[in-house]
Design a protein around this motif. Structure first.
Motif, short mmCIF file in Angstrom:
data_model
loop_
_atom_site.label_atom_id
_atom_site.label_comp_id
_atom_site.label_asym_id
_atom_site.label_seq_id
_atom_site.Cartn_x
_atom_site.Cartn_y
_atom_site.Cartn_z
N LEU A 135 -42.83 20.49 -15.63
CA LEU A 135 -42.11 20.55 -14.05
C LEU A 135 -42.50 18.84 -13.15
CD1 LEU A 135 -41.00 23.39 -12.90
CD2 LEU A 135 -38.91 21.73 -12.99
N GLU A 136 -44.01 19.12 -13.29
CA GLU A 136 -44.72 18.82 -12.37
C GLU A 136 -44.31 16.88 -13.09
OE1 GLU A 136 -48.77 20.26 -11.99
OE2 GLU A 136 -47.97 21.79 -11.01
N ASN A 137 -45.04 16.99 -14.05
CA ASN A 137 -45.06 15.73 -15.16
C ASN A 137 -43.74 14.91 -15.57
OD1 ASN A 137 -47.80 15.58 -13.97
ND2 ASN A 137 -47.76 16.58 -15.88
N GLY A 138 -42.18 15.61 -15.67
CA GLY A 138 -41.71 14.71 -16.68
C GLY A 138 -40.59 14.54 -15.92
N ILE A 139 -40.31 14.74 -14.25
CA ILE A 139 -39.33 14.88 -13.05
C ILE A 139 -39.62 13.19 -12.85
CG2 ILE A 139 -38.16 15.33 -11.40
CD1 ILE A 139 -37.89 18.12 -12.43
N MET A 140 -39.06 12.62 -12.89
CA MET A 140 -39.30 11.04 -12.37
C MET A 140 -38.23 10.94 -10.81
SD MET A 140 -40.73 8.84 -15.34
CE MET A 140 -42.11 9.64 -15.79
N SER A 141 -38.76 10.22 -10.19
CA SER A 141 -37.22 9.30 -9.49
C SER A 141 -36.47 9.64 -9.65
CB SER A 141 -38.07 8.52 -8.57
OG SER A 141 -38.91 7.43 -9.14
N PRO A 169 -35.44 38.22 -12.55
CA PRO A 169 -35.28 39.99 -11.98
C PRO A 169 -37.03 39.58 -12.54
CG PRO A 169 -34.48 39.12 -13.64
CD PRO A 169 -34.19 37.92 -13.41
N TRP A 170 -37.30 39.37 -12.67
CA TRP A 170 -39.33 39.46 -12.92
C TRP A 170 -40.25 39.83 -11.19
CZ3 TRP A 170 -40.04 43.54 -16.79
CH2 TRP A 170 -38.98 43.11 -17.76
N GLY A 171 -39.38 39.08 -10.46
CA GLY A 171 -40.17 38.39 -9.28
C GLY A 171 -40.58 36.98 -8.99
N ILE A 172 -40.69 36.51 -9.84
CA ILE A 172 -41.07 35.21 -10.45
C ILE A 172 -39.41 33.97 -10.06
CG2 ILE A 172 -41.80 33.04 -11.46
CD1 ILE A 172 -42.91 35.28 -13.54
N SER A 173 -40.72 33.67 -9.15
CA SER A 173 -39.01 32.24 -8.22
C SER A 173 -39.65 31.40 -8.72
CB SER A 173 -39.22 32.66 -6.40
OG SER A 173 -37.69 31.82 -5.31
N LEU A 174 -39.31 30.59 -9.49
CA LEU A 174 -39.19 29.34 -9.61
C LEU A 174 -38.13 28.20 -9.28
CD1 LEU A 174 -40.25 26.77 -11.59
CD2 LEU A 174 -38.23 27.67 -13.26
N LYS A 175 -37.22 28.49 -8.27
CA LYS A 175 -36.17 27.75 -7.44
C LYS A 175 -36.92 27.85 -6.32
CE LYS A 175 -33.30 31.53 -6.57
NZ LYS A 175 -33.20 31.76 -5.07
N ASP A 176 -37.64 28.93 -6.04
CA ASP A 176 -37.55 27.82 -4.55
C ASP A 176 -39.50 27.29 -4.63
OD1 ASP A 176 -36.42 29.05 -3.47
OD2 ASP A 176 -36.26 31.28 -3.43
N ARG A 177 -40.63 26.89 -5.58
CA ARG A 177 -41.46 26.78 -5.87
C ARG A 177 -41.35 24.94 -5.63
NH1 ARG A 177 -45.91 29.45 -10.07
NH2 ARG A 177 -47.76 27.31 -9.78
N GLN A 178 -42.57 25.01 -4.96
CA GLN A 178 -42.21 23.44 -4.55
C GLN A 178 -43.54 22.82 -5.76
OE1 GLN A 178 -43.30 22.12 -0.49
NE2 GLN A 178 -41.08 23.61 -0.48
N PHE A 179 -43.37 22.06 -6.57
CA PHE A 179 -44.16 21.05 -7.40
C PHE A 179 -44.52 20.10 -7.29
CE2 PHE A 179 -41.63 24.30 -9.58
CZ PHE A 179 -43.05 25.03 -10.35
N PRO A 180 -45.83 19.03 -7.00
CA PRO A 180 -45.70 17.65 -6.72
C PRO A 180 -45.50 16.47 -7.93
CG PRO A 180 -47.89 18.62 -7.80
CD PRO A 180 -46.95 19.74 -7.66
N LEU A 181 -44.80 15.81 -7.59
CA LEU A 181 -44.02 14.83 -8.02
C LEU A 181 -44.15 13.72 -8.35
CD1 LEU A 181 -39.91 16.25 -8.21
CD2 LEU A 181 -41.85 16.53 -9.77
#
Length: 181
Positions: A135-141, A169-181
């Protein structure tokens, strides 16, 4: 296809659907002729193996409570999934960021979630070639990795969306996590 059959079982609880899935999956689990012997599930390429194992991991999750599965089946699923996940982690240690790798990593993550092995799940999420680094390194502008094709962009976005749904369901919210792009 196997996933549609497993979904039909989950929706209806009709054991005939589970039986079809199990008959299809048992040869894959065979230690002498299946994946443990050949190290090939559905393809020799990351993308093909990724899509194959994604469907396999999801199908097992959907039928795991079927009375048609034996204790031996569950043992073989665990053995085979652990082997696939471990090999995927070992094969993704060089920092490569690509749609091919994310296909296989997604599959390994589904299988690790089936195992509920949080050590393996954490490796698949946080390693130098894990989901978070993709997610951090693969997504570009302008989209995904150096792909110009819209299909690859939407496919990888789908992979990440489905990972987010699987983790929720395991309590990990990837959709709300922020990543440096």
């Amino acid at each position: 296809d196997i996933l549609n059959c497993a979904i039909a079982y989950q929706l209806t609880q009709n054991e005939a659907y589970a039986k079809k899935c199990i008959e299809y999956l048992r040869p894959l689990l065979d230690k002498e002729t299946g994946y443990p012997a050949t190290l090939v599930g559905g393809s020799n390429a990351f993308v093909g193996e990724g899509k194959f194992w994604q469907a396999t991991g999801r199908a097992y999750d959907l039928i795991r409570n079927s009375s048609m599965l034996t204790a031996k089946d569950h043992e073989l699923f665990e053995y085979t999934f652990r082997l696939f996940v471990t090999r995927t982690i070992q094969g993704n240690t060089r920092g490569a960021i690509s749609n091919w790798n994310i296909a296989e990593i997604t599959a390994a993550l589904y299988c690790a979630l089936d195992l509920q092995d949080w050590h393996l799940i954490e490796k698949l999420l946080s390693s130098s070639t894990g989901v978070y680094k993709h997610l951090e390194n693969g997504i570009m502008s302008d989209g995904w990795w150096y792909e110009c094709a819209v299909g690859y962009n939407t496919w990888v976005a789908t992979e990440f969306s489905e990972i987010a749904l699987a983790l929720e369901p395991w309590g990990i919210s990837l959709k709300d996590r922020q990543f440096p792009l």
